[in-house]
Design a protein around this motif. Structure first.
Motif, PDB file in Angstrom:
ATOM      1  N   GLY A  68       2.652 -19.369  16.430  1.00 50.34           N
ATOM      2  CA  GLY A  68       3.919 -20.129  16.285  1.00 50.34           C
ATOM      3  C   GLY A  68       4.141 -20.469  14.650  1.00 50.34           C
ATOM      4  N   ILE A  69       3.623 -19.723  13.929  1.00 54.51           N
ATOM      5  CA  ILE A  69       3.794 -20.226  12.471  1.00 54.51           C
ATOM      6  C   ILE A  69       4.986 -19.360  11.830  1.00 54.51           C
ATOM      7  CG2 ILE A  69       2.845 -20.240  10.151  1.00 54.51           C
ATOM      8  CD1 ILE A  69      -0.206 -20.442  11.794  1.00 54.51           C
ATOM      9  N   GLU A  70       6.105 -20.138  11.449  1.00 55.32           N
ATOM     10  CA  GLU A  70       6.930 -19.331  10.558  1.00 55.32           C
ATOM     11  C   GLU A  70       6.253 -19.032   9.335  1.00 55.32           C
ATOM     12  OE1 GLU A  70      10.677 -19.921  10.809  1.00 55.32           O
ATOM     13  OE2 GLU A  70      10.639 -20.442  12.655  1.00 55.32           O
ATOM     14  N   HIS A  71       6.877 -17.860   8.863  1.00 60.15           N
ATOM     15  CA  HIS A  71       6.395 -17.227   7.587  1.00 60.15           C
ATOM     16  C   HIS A  71       7.257 -16.124   6.996  1.00 60.15           C
ATOM     17  CE1 HIS A  71       5.590 -14.246  10.970  1.00 60.15           C
ATOM     18  NE2 HIS A  71       5.353 -13.543   9.882  1.00 60.15           N
ATOM     19  N   SER A  72       7.187 -15.936   5.900  1.00 59.46           N
ATOM     20  CA  SER A  72       7.977 -14.884   4.900  1.00 59.46           C
ATOM     21  C   SER A  72       7.157 -13.494   5.042  1.00 59.46           C
ATOM     22  CB  SER A  72       8.257 -15.296   3.590  1.00 59.46           C
ATOM     23  OG  SER A  72       7.023 -15.298   3.140  1.00 59.46           O
ATOM     24  N   GLU A  73       7.847 -12.461   4.625  1.00 62.41           N
ATOM     25  CA  GLU A  73       7.411 -11.223   4.327  1.00 62.41           C
ATOM     26  C   GLU A  73       6.195 -11.135   3.230  1.00 62.41           C
ATOM     27  OE1 GLU A  73       7.911  -8.317   5.812  1.00 62.41           O
ATOM     28  OE2 GLU A  73       9.200  -9.307   7.313  1.00 62.41           O
ATOM     29  N   ASP A  74       6.322 -12.031   2.071  1.00 59.02           N
ATOM     30  CA  ASP A  74       5.383 -12.210   1.228  1.00 59.02           C
ATOM     31  C   ASP A  74       4.237 -13.060   1.654  1.00 59.02           C
ATOM     32  OD1 ASP A  74       6.694 -11.208  -1.153  1.00 59.02           O
ATOM     33  OD2 ASP A  74       7.594 -13.122  -1.536  1.00 59.02           O
ATOM     34  N   GLU A  75       4.517 -13.799   2.627  1.00 56.01           N
ATOM     35  CA  GLU A  75       3.230 -14.493   3.354  1.00 56.01           C
ATOM     36  C   GLU A  75       2.311 -13.433   4.285  1.00 56.01           C
ATOM     37  OE1 GLU A  75       4.631 -19.205   3.231  1.00 56.01           O
ATOM     38  OE2 GLU A  75       5.385 -17.659   4.833  1.00 56.01           O
ATOM     39  N   ALA A  76       3.267 -12.714   4.855  1.00 57.45           N
ATOM     40  CA  ALA A  76       2.423 -11.602   5.415  1.00 57.45           C
ATOM     41  C   ALA A  76       1.627 -10.647   4.578  1.00 57.45           C
ATOM     42  CB  ALA A  76       3.433 -10.646   6.502  1.00 57.45           C
ATOM     43  N   ASP A  77       2.242 -10.449   3.435  1.00 55.93           N
ATOM     44  CA  ASP A  77       1.291  -9.507   2.610  1.00 55.93           C
ATOM     45  C   ASP A  77      -0.043 -10.441   2.212  1.00 55.93           C
ATOM     46  OD1 ASP A  77       3.001  -7.588   2.621  1.00 55.93           O
ATOM     47  OD2 ASP A  77       4.098  -8.051   0.784  1.00 55.93           O
ATOM     48  N   GLU A  78       0.241 -11.738   1.833  1.00 61.03           N
ATOM     49  CA  GLU A  78      -0.828 -12.610   1.393  1.00 61.03           C
ATOM     50  C   GLU A  78      -1.944 -12.578   2.458  1.00 61.03           C
ATOM     51  OE1 GLU A  78       0.982 -15.987   0.124  1.00 61.03           O
ATOM     52  OE2 GLU A  78       1.875 -15.127  -1.373  1.00 61.03           O
ATOM     53  N   MET A  79      -1.354 -12.631   3.722  1.00 59.19           N
ATOM     54  CA  MET A  79      -2.307 -12.879   4.971  1.00 59.19           C
ATOM     55  C   MET A  79      -3.208 -11.586   5.139  1.00 59.19           C
ATOM     56  SD  MET A  79      -3.889 -14.706   7.249  1.00 59.19           S
ATOM     57  CE  MET A  79      -3.106 -16.090   7.219  1.00 59.19           C
ATOM     58  N   ALA A  80      -2.421 -10.677   5.165  1.00 62.26           N
ATOM     59  CA  ALA A  80      -3.078  -9.296   5.423  1.00 62.26           C
ATOM     60  C   ALA A  80      -4.140  -8.968   4.327  1.00 62.26           C
ATOM     61  CB  ALA A  80      -1.930  -7.946   5.161  1.00 62.26           C
ATOM     62  N   GLU A  81      -3.755  -9.455   2.824  1.00 69.22           N
ATOM     63  CA  GLU A  81      -4.942  -9.330   2.025  1.00 69.22           C
ATOM     64  C   GLU A  81      -6.345 -10.305   2.494  1.00 69.22           C
ATOM     65  OE1 GLU A  81      -5.673  -9.959  -2.850  1.00 69.22           O
ATOM     66  OE2 GLU A  81      -3.775 -10.246  -2.227  1.00 69.22           O
ATOM     67  N   LEU A  82      -6.037 -11.653   2.673  1.00 71.33           N
ATOM     68  CA  LEU A  82      -6.870 -12.605   3.316  1.00 71.33           C
ATOM     69  C   LEU A  82      -7.919 -11.806   4.360  1.00 71.33           C
ATOM     70  CD1 LEU A  82      -5.223 -15.976   2.940  1.00 71.33           C
ATOM     71  CD2 LEU A  82      -7.069 -15.101   1.444  1.00 71.33           C
ATOM     72  N   LEU A  83      -7.217 -11.428   5.350  1.00 72.74           N
ATOM     73  CA  LEU A  83      -7.589 -10.868   6.680  1.00 72.74           C
ATOM     74  C   LEU A  83      -8.557  -9.345   6.431  1.00 72.74           C
ATOM     75  CD1 LEU A  83      -4.662 -11.503   9.053  1.00 72.74           C
ATOM     76  CD2 LEU A  83      -6.974 -12.898   9.159  1.00 72.74           C
ATOM     77  N   PHE A  84      -7.973  -8.606   5.638  1.00 73.16           N
ATOM     78  CA  PHE A  84      -8.467  -7.305   5.451  1.00 73.16           C
ATOM     79  C   PHE A  84      -9.050  -6.958   4.181  1.00 73.16           C
ATOM     80  CE2 PHE A  84      -5.133  -7.110   8.586  1.00 73.16           C
ATOM     81  CZ  PHE A  84      -5.919  -7.400   9.650  1.00 73.16           C
ATOM     82  N   GLY A  85      -8.965  -7.787   3.123  1.00 75.58           N
ATOM     83  CA  GLY A  85      -9.631  -7.439   1.954  1.00 75.58           C
ATOM     84  C   GLY A  85      -8.819  -6.703   0.834  1.00 75.58           C
ATOM     85  N   SER A  86      -7.586  -6.117   1.145  1.00 73.05           N
ATOM     86  CA  SER A  86      -6.988  -5.183   0.372  1.00 73.05           C
ATOM     87  C   SER A  86      -5.676  -5.741  -0.029  1.00 73.05           C
ATOM     88  CB  SER A  86      -6.855  -3.872   0.729  1.00 73.05           C
ATOM     89  OG  SER A  86      -7.953  -3.261   0.992  1.00 73.05           O
ATOM     90  N   LYS A  87      -5.413  -5.891  -1.324  1.00 73.17           N
ATOM     91  CA  LYS A  87      -3.897  -6.259  -1.857  1.00 73.17           C
ATOM     92  C   LYS A  87      -3.047  -5.328  -1.325  1.00 73.17           C
ATOM     93  CE  LYS A  87      -1.230  -7.812  -5.895  1.00 73.17           C
ATOM     94  NZ  LYS A  87      -0.447  -8.795  -4.964  1.00 73.17           N
ATOM     95  N   ILE A  88      -1.780  -5.619  -1.056  1.00 71.58           N
ATOM     96  CA  ILE A  88      -0.617  -5.086  -0.683  1.00 71.58           C
ATOM     97  C   ILE A  88       0.310  -4.928  -1.997  1.00 71.58           C
ATOM     98  CG2 ILE A  88       1.328  -4.757   1.052  1.00 71.58           C
ATOM     99  CD1 ILE A  88      -1.184  -4.757   2.578  1.00 71.58           C
ATOM    100  N   TYR A  89       0.517  -3.556  -2.168  1.00 74.70           N
ATOM    101  CA  TYR A  89       1.608  -3.116  -3.388  1.00 74.70           C
ATOM    102  C   TYR A  89       2.625  -2.630  -2.618  1.00 74.70           C
ATOM    103  CZ  TYR A  89      -2.829  -3.760  -6.145  1.00 74.70           C
ATOM    104  OH  TYR A  89      -3.917  -4.334  -6.818  1.00 74.70           O
ATOM    105  N   TYR A  90       3.676  -2.368  -3.403  1.00 72.87           N
ATOM    106  CA  TYR A  90       4.804  -1.515  -2.882  1.00 72.87           C
ATOM    107  C   TYR A  90       5.001  -0.603  -3.929  1.00 72.87           C
ATOM    108  CZ  TYR A  90       5.817  -4.992   0.477  1.00 72.87           C
ATOM    109  OH  TYR A  90       5.868  -5.954   1.326  1.00 72.87           O
ATOM    110  N   ASP A  91       5.130   0.704  -3.080  1.00 72.17           N
ATOM    111  CA  ASP A  91       5.189   1.961  -4.085  1.00 72.17           C
ATOM    112  C   ASP A  91       6.417   2.277  -4.647  1.00 72.17           C
ATOM    113  OD1 ASP A  91       6.615   3.143  -1.929  1.00 72.17           O
ATOM    114  OD2 ASP A  91       4.987   4.505  -1.004  1.00 72.17           O
ATOM    115  N   GLU A  92       6.784   3.445  -5.059  1.00 74.69           N
ATOM    116  CA  GLU A  92       8.155   3.818  -5.759  1.00 74.69           C
ATOM    117  C   GLU A  92       9.142   4.039  -4.914  1.00 74.69           C
ATOM    118  OE1 GLU A  92       6.119   7.832  -5.089  1.00 74.69           O
ATOM    119  OE2 GLU A  92       5.365   5.857  -5.587  1.00 74.69           O
ATOM    120  N   PHE A  93       8.965   3.923  -3.278  1.00 71.22           N
ATOM    121  CA  PHE A  93       9.831   4.005  -2.269  1.00 71.22           C
ATOM    122  C   PHE A  93      10.052   2.656  -1.618  1.00 71.22           C
ATOM    123  CE2 PHE A  93       8.341   8.204  -2.649  1.00 71.22           C
ATOM    124  CZ  PHE A  93       9.276   8.894  -3.274  1.00 71.22           C
TER     125      PHE A  93
END
Length: 134
Positions: A89-114
């Motif tokens: 039930g936690i409100e969050h942004s797309e950036d926060e989802a990227d940050e949580m993904a990094e915390l949970l799984f250990g890989s930083k999320i980047y964005y490619d040329e597309f």
């Protein structure tokens, strides 16, 4: 974890890898959810429309199989991070989802040329571009 939409018969190498990472990532957060592979690309009309979640199911276009392994891992991690927040039930942004993904799984999320998530840092943007939905 339930998986829907995989065609009958032997899994392709890409399907096998997707199932493997989905199960591995979900086991880390202990959430009960499903992965639905969607083979109707009209439901994902824009090039970078590949996946979304309602908090219980990750709906993933079969376009995922056209992308790199690094994109697949990043997209799964990003969507599972959304599930992590949504099921609490936690409100969050797309950036926060990227940050949580990094915390949970250990890989930083980047964005490619597309502007598609990736864990490959080469030739990428280090953060979600401001012009994408936030």
């Amino acid at each position: 974890m339930k998986i829907y939409g995989i065609r009958d018969g032997l899994l392709t190498p890409s399907e096998t890898e997707l199932v493997y990472f989905a199960r591995k990532f979900l086991s880390k957060i202990g959430e009960n959810c499903a992965l639905q592979i969607v083979y109707d690309r009209t439901l994902f009309p824009e090039y970078r429309d590949i996946a979304y979640t309602d908090g219980e199911t990750i709906f993933m276009s079969d376009k995922i199989f056209d992308l790199s392994r690094e994109n697949m891992i990043a997209l799964l991690a990003h969507e599972i991070a959304h599930i992590y927040f949504m099921q609490r039930g936690i409100e969050h942004s797309e950036d926060e989802a990227d940050e949580m993904a990094e915390l949970l799984f250990g890989s930083k999320i980047y964005y490619d040329e597309f502007d598609i998530q990736t864990i490959d840092p080469r030739n990428t943007k280090p953060f979600r571009p401001d012009y994408l939905p936030q």
